[in-house]
Structures are given as structure tokens and as C-alpha cells.
Enzyme design. Structure first.
Site, PDB file in Angstrom:
ATOM      1  N   TYR A 197      45.455  16.342  60.874  1.00 36.14           N
ATOM      2  CA  TYR A 197      44.902  15.033  61.247  1.00 36.14           C
ATOM      3  C   TYR A 197      46.005  14.212  61.900  1.00 36.14           C
ATOM      4  O   TYR A 197      47.134  14.149  61.393  1.00 36.14           O
ATOM      5  CB  TYR A 197      44.387  14.311  60.004  1.00 36.14           C
ATOM      6  CG  TYR A 197      43.824  12.926  60.259  1.00 36.14           C
ATOM      7  CD1 TYR A 197      42.636  12.758  60.976  1.00 36.14           C
ATOM      8  CD2 TYR A 197      44.474  11.788  59.788  1.00 36.14           C
ATOM      9  CE1 TYR A 197      42.104  11.485  61.199  1.00 36.14           C
ATOM     10  CE2 TYR A 197      43.948  10.513  60.000  1.00 36.14           C
ATOM     11  CZ  TYR A 197      42.764  10.373  60.711  1.00 36.14           C
ATOM     12  OH  TYR A 197      42.243   9.115  60.932  1.00 36.14           O
ATOM     13  N   ASP A 236      54.023  15.427  63.993  1.00 28.15           N
ATOM     14  CA  ASP A 236      53.427  14.255  63.357  1.00 28.15           C
ATOM     15  C   ASP A 236      53.977  14.149  61.937  1.00 28.15           C
ATOM     16  O   ASP A 236      53.585  14.902  61.049  1.00 28.15           O
ATOM     17  CB  ASP A 236      51.900  14.411  63.349  1.00 28.15           C
ATOM     18  CG  ASP A 236      51.208  13.230  62.673  1.00 28.15           C
ATOM     19  OD1 ASP A 236      51.894  12.395  62.056  1.00 28.15           O
ATOM     20  OD2 ASP A 236      49.965  13.171  62.754  1.00 28.15           O
ATOM     21  N   LYS A 289      53.160   5.280  57.593  1.00 27.05           N
ATOM     22  CA  LYS A 289      53.125   5.221  56.130  1.00 27.05           C
ATOM     23  C   LYS A 289      54.442   4.706  55.514  1.00 27.05           C
ATOM     24  O   LYS A 289      54.649   3.505  55.491  1.00 27.05           O
ATOM     25  CB  LYS A 289      52.662   6.567  55.575  1.00 27.05           C
ATOM     26  CG  LYS A 289      51.211   6.844  56.058  1.00 27.05           C
ATOM     27  CD  LYS A 289      50.510   8.010  55.418  1.00 27.05           C
ATOM     28  CE  LYS A 289      49.031   7.997  55.778  1.00 27.05           C
ATOM     29  NZ  LYS A 289      48.565   9.065  56.628  1.00 27.05           N
TER      30      LYS A 289
HETATM   31  C1  LIG Z   1      47.653   8.943  57.903  1.00 29.21           C
HETATM   32  C2  LIG Z   1      47.950   9.853  59.022  1.00 29.21           C
HETATM   33  C3  LIG Z   1      47.727   9.497  60.367  1.00 29.21           C
HETATM   34  C4  LIG Z   1      46.996   8.232  60.733  1.00 29.21           C
HETATM   35  O1  LIG Z   1      47.670   7.082  60.349  1.00 29.21           O
HETATM   36  P1  LIG Z   1      46.844   5.708  60.214  1.00 29.21           P
HETATM   37  O2  LIG Z   1      47.912   4.707  59.947  1.00 29.21           O
HETATM   38  O3  LIG Z   1      45.884   5.910  59.087  1.00 29.21           O
HETATM   39  O4  LIG Z   1      46.154   5.474  61.508  1.00 29.21           O
HETATM   40  C5  LIG Z   1      48.159  10.345  61.341  1.00 29.21           C
HETATM   41  N1  LIG Z   1      48.763  11.503  61.057  1.00 29.21           N
HETATM   42  C6  LIG Z   1      48.987  11.895  59.792  1.00 29.21           C
HETATM   43  C7  LIG Z   1      49.684  13.188  59.529  1.00 29.21           C
HETATM   44  C8  LIG Z   1      48.566  11.099  58.738  1.00 29.21           C
HETATM   45  O5  LIG Z   1      48.748  11.524  57.482  1.00 29.21           O
END
Ligand SMILES: *Cc1c(COP(=O)(O)O)cnc(C)c1O
Length: 427
Positions: free
Chosen positions: A142, A237, A265
Site C-alpha cells: 500500500y 516506501d 508516520k
Molecule cells: C500509511 C501508509 C501510507 C499512506 O500514508 P497516509 O499518511 O495514511 O496517507 C503509504 N505507504 C505506507 C507503506 C503506509 O504504511
């Protein structure tokens, strides 16, 4: 005092599904979501005054636990100076310098407000930089909810993906290739066929959105080598894994050098901060220097970056990750033992302060393996733990998070709840 039920009823009148992000709705585990009133250290309290040990940590950011004094102090100090200026501030330089000094593969960094924005912008940058359209992502990873990433795998190997959400035109995802995670052969085949048109490969090196699945070293090495060979950019990511599995992120564990790194995060410590960065030569393609447009009214918000900066300072104290990893392992080992005693098929893994809990006889290595978890068994366990004051992620597809505030006592309390909850499964 309002009950969670009453609040959920009320919320659903003005908020679709009663929540502002779908996983909060508890749809896959049943029952009313808990409406949280406050939190401190490893604990959260709901509207009914019930206390929970928190293993979500706001889905990752709260690595220090809730209300860490140094973070709260930094935020309070920033708040008194003004909430937002829409102009440049020294605080943004400080956090940019901090990120560049921690992350060896980031020379320049652009701050945004969410991981979704970081992903969307990183892909635009990769396309602008390479002048190519196609992107490669992996099933189960994701990277936020931007249109071109809301894709499910096509019907056969190397078919282009179909939108996984309505409202996404097929034309938007026609350049997105979806491959199997941890399958180097598919990467080879894909690059052989489309290599000259591929702008980037985007990956979670430790996937945290299909529970927790680490990439194999071969998978990461193959990806890096093919990107280099064909002139595509590698986007790692680290929105979840950055400052979480290790100070320098998952890329440091694999010794892989991304062209672009996404962060989020933990970098905001609980306020909306995310970022993407890489070599100066790549990053200089972004506006105002380059032709790739990217902007944000609240990007680099002074209160948010003060919160992030205070968090980044704390996690760099000596021994932080050793202690965090040890506590996480204490928990995962303990859970495994308790499950064994109850005769439940269950296994765990953890890296740093991130963990995966699986109702499976052996550890999964990809999306299809995770799909074998029985959501009904998980749901029973989840609700039994919740009743006993332990708040786990309400889905078999989510990783769990331990913070520096999770003491031995808190972990013992969790294991006691788990002993009773596992016993319920074998009735
Ligand atoms: C949480 C997450 C996102 C998206 O971040 P948001 O701040 O919720 O838009 C993208 N990539 C990874 C791996 C994530 O865990």
C-alpha cells in the site's frame, strides 16, 4: 457519559460509516469502534473510561508512546508562535537537515502532509525525471490512495491491473503493472518486456499492509539491479518502516539504495507530516526548480514539524532501537508460547518496533499466504483481547506496533489477556 455504541450511532449520521478512515470502522471484526478520549504512554481510554493497551500507536507514529513530555513541550512551544504561516520557516530546514543526516540516500527532501501525498508526488517525480509512464507495484503493498495506485493484479502474469476502487477510470491505472511480492522472476520478465517504458518500481521493503511480510534479499537486489540496468527509479516506501524497523529504515537492513525514499508516520510523531527525498539531481526536477509540479498549503507546517523534530531527537538516543526491539520480541515470543500452550496455530515475526501476528501454522511470505488466515478466528481473538483491555489492529492485514512506553509490566498484562483469549479459540 456517551457509550461507544451511542457515539457510533451519532457519528454515522454525519460521517460516512461513522469514521474518517475505513479500517477504524471495525467492519471485519464486528462491534462498535471504540471512540478514544485520551491516551498516555502505552494506554488509551475510550469514551466509557475503559483503558486499553495500545498496539496500533496511531498506525505507527506513536513510537515514543502517547504524550511523551519532550514532544508535548516542543508542540506547546510551537503553538504559541502561531499555527501556520504558508511561508518558509527555520523549523523546516532543521527537520530537513535531520532527515538528510539520518538517511544516507536522501540529499534533499520535500515535506508533505500525508503518506498518500508522498507516494503520489514520488511517482510523478519518477515519471517526470525519466519521461516514462509505466510504474510497477506489488500485490499487497500500500502506498496511499492516489488513483494510479488503487489497482488489483490483472488476470494473468504481466497484464495491467484493474482499478480496485470505483471512481478510478481504467485509463488512470493502465500504466500500472502489478506483480507478485517476493517474486524476482516476475520482475525479470516484466523488465524484459516493458523495461524501456518503466519510470519506477515502488515497494515496501518490509510490507506492513498485508500484515507484515519482509522482502527477501534476492527480491530487493533484483529490483535494484533491474532499475539501474533499465534506467528506472526505485522508490522505497518507508512511510511505515522508516524510523520504525530501524533508525535508518528498512533500506538499511537490506543495504539497498533507493532513488527516492518515502517517509511518513513516525516522522510526524503524531501530527500530519510525510516526506519524499533522494539525490539532489532527482529532487531538483521538482517545482520551483524543475518542471514537476508539487505543492501544499500546510506542507512543513510549523507545529507539525516541531512535533516530528522532537520525535526524531528522542529516537536517536543511544540504545533506543535495541530496547524497542527487545520489548517487541518479548511480546511476540510470549504470545507464541501462550498460543502453543492453548494448542492454537499461531506465529509471529518482528523487526524493531513492528510486528506481525498470524493465525497460521507457519510464517507467510506473500499476500496469498496471508489470505489463508481465518478472519473469524482472528475476529474472536481480537474481540476477546479488546474486552480484556488490549487494543490490536482490527484486521488480519495490518501490522502491530510497540512503543518505547511498553514496559515489562504492560507486556505481562498483554500476555495474561492473550492466555485467556487463546483458550477461547479451542472451545
Ligand atoms: C500509511 C501508509 C501510507 C499512506 O500514508 P497516509 O499518511 O495514511 O496517507 C503509504 N505507504 C505506507 C507503506 C503506509 O504504511
Amino acid at each position: 457519559m456517551s457509550t461507544n455504541e451511542a457515539l457510533f450511532e451519532r457519528a454515522q449520521k454525519t460521517i460516512p460509516g461513522g469514521v474518517n478512515s475505513p479500517v477504524r470502522a471495525f467492519k471485519s471484526v464486528g462491534g462498535a469502534p471504540r471512540f478514544i478520549e485520551r491516551a498516555n504512554g502505552p494506554f488509551m481510554w475510550d469514551a466509557e473510561g475503559k483503558r486499553y493497551i495500545d498496539y496500533i500507536g496511531s498506525w505507527g507514529p506513536m513510537i515514543l508512546g502517547h504524550n511523551h513530555p519532550a514532544v508535548i513541550e516542543a508542540v506547546e512551544k510551537a503553538v504559541t508562535k502561531g499555527l501556520s504561516f504558508g511561508a518558509a520557516t527555520e523549523g523546516e530546514i532543521e527537520i530537513a537537515e535531520e532527515v538528510c543526516s539520518i538517511m544516507p540516500n536522501i540529499e534533499q527532501v520535500r515535506f508533505v502532509s500525508s503518506g498518500t501525498e508522498a507516494g503520489m508526488s514520488a511517482i510523478r517525480l519518477a515519471r517526470g525525471y525519466t519521461g516514462r509512464n509505466k510504474i510497477v507495484k506489488f500485490e499487497g503493498c500500500y502506498h496511499g490512495h492516489s488513483d494510479s495506485l488503487l489497482v488489483k493484479a490483472g488476470s494473468g502474469l504481466l497484464t495491467f491491473g484493474n482499478p480496485s476502487s470505483s471512481g478510478v477510470p481504467v485509463g488512470t491505472t493502465e500504466h500500472t503493472l502489478v506483480l507478485e511480492y517476493n517474486n524476482p522472476q516476475q520482475l525479470h520478465d516484466c523488465f524484459r518486456q516493458f523495461g524501456d517504458d518503466i519510470a519506477c518500481v515502488i515497494v515496501e521493503a518490509v510490507a506492513g499492509n498485508m500484515n507484515m511480510i519482509p522482502a527477501t534479499q534476492e527480491f530487493m537486489d533484483t529490483m535494484r539491479a533491474l532499475c539501474t540496468q533499465y534506467g528506472a527509479l526505485l522508490i522505497v516506501d518507508e512511510v511505515m518502516t522508516g524510523f520504525r524497523v530501524a533508525l535508518k529504515g528498512a533500506q538499511s537492513l537490506y543495504n539497498v539504495q533507493p532513488d527516492i525514499t518515502m517517509l511518513g508516520k513516525v516522522i510526524g510523531g503524531g501530527l500530519p507530516v510525510a516526506a519524499f527525498g533522494g539525490r539532489k539531481e532527482v529532487m531538483s526536477k521538482i517545482a520551483p526548480l524543475g518542471s514537476v509540479y508539487q505543492a501544499g498549503t500546510l506542507s512543513g507546517n510549523p507545529v507539525a514539524v516541531a512535533c516530528g523534530m522532537a520525535t526524531l531527537k528522542e529516537i536517536q538516543k543511544p540504545g533506543f532501537y535495541e530496547a524497542l526491539s527487545a520489548q517487541t520480541q518479548k511480546l511476540t515470543k510470549g504470545l507464541t508460547e501462550v498460543a502453543q500452550q492453548a494448542g492454537v496455530d499461531f506465529c509471529t515475526r518482528s523487526i524493531g518496533g513492528m510486528m506481525g501476528l498470524f493465525f497460521l501454522p507457519e510464517l507467510p511470505n506473500g499476500f496469498n499466504d496471508v489470505m489463508k488466515c481465518d478472519p473469524a478466528v482472528f475476529g474472536t481473538f481480537f474481540n476477546a483481547m479488546l474486552d480484556r483491555g488490549v487494543y490490536l489492529a482490527p484486521s488480519i492485514f495490518e501490522a502491530g506496533f510497540v512503543s518505547a512506553a511498553h514496559t515489562d509490566e504492560v507486556i505481562e498484562e498483554t500476555l495474561t489477556a492473550a492466555r485467556e483469549s487463546f483458550a477461547l479459540l479451542n472451545r
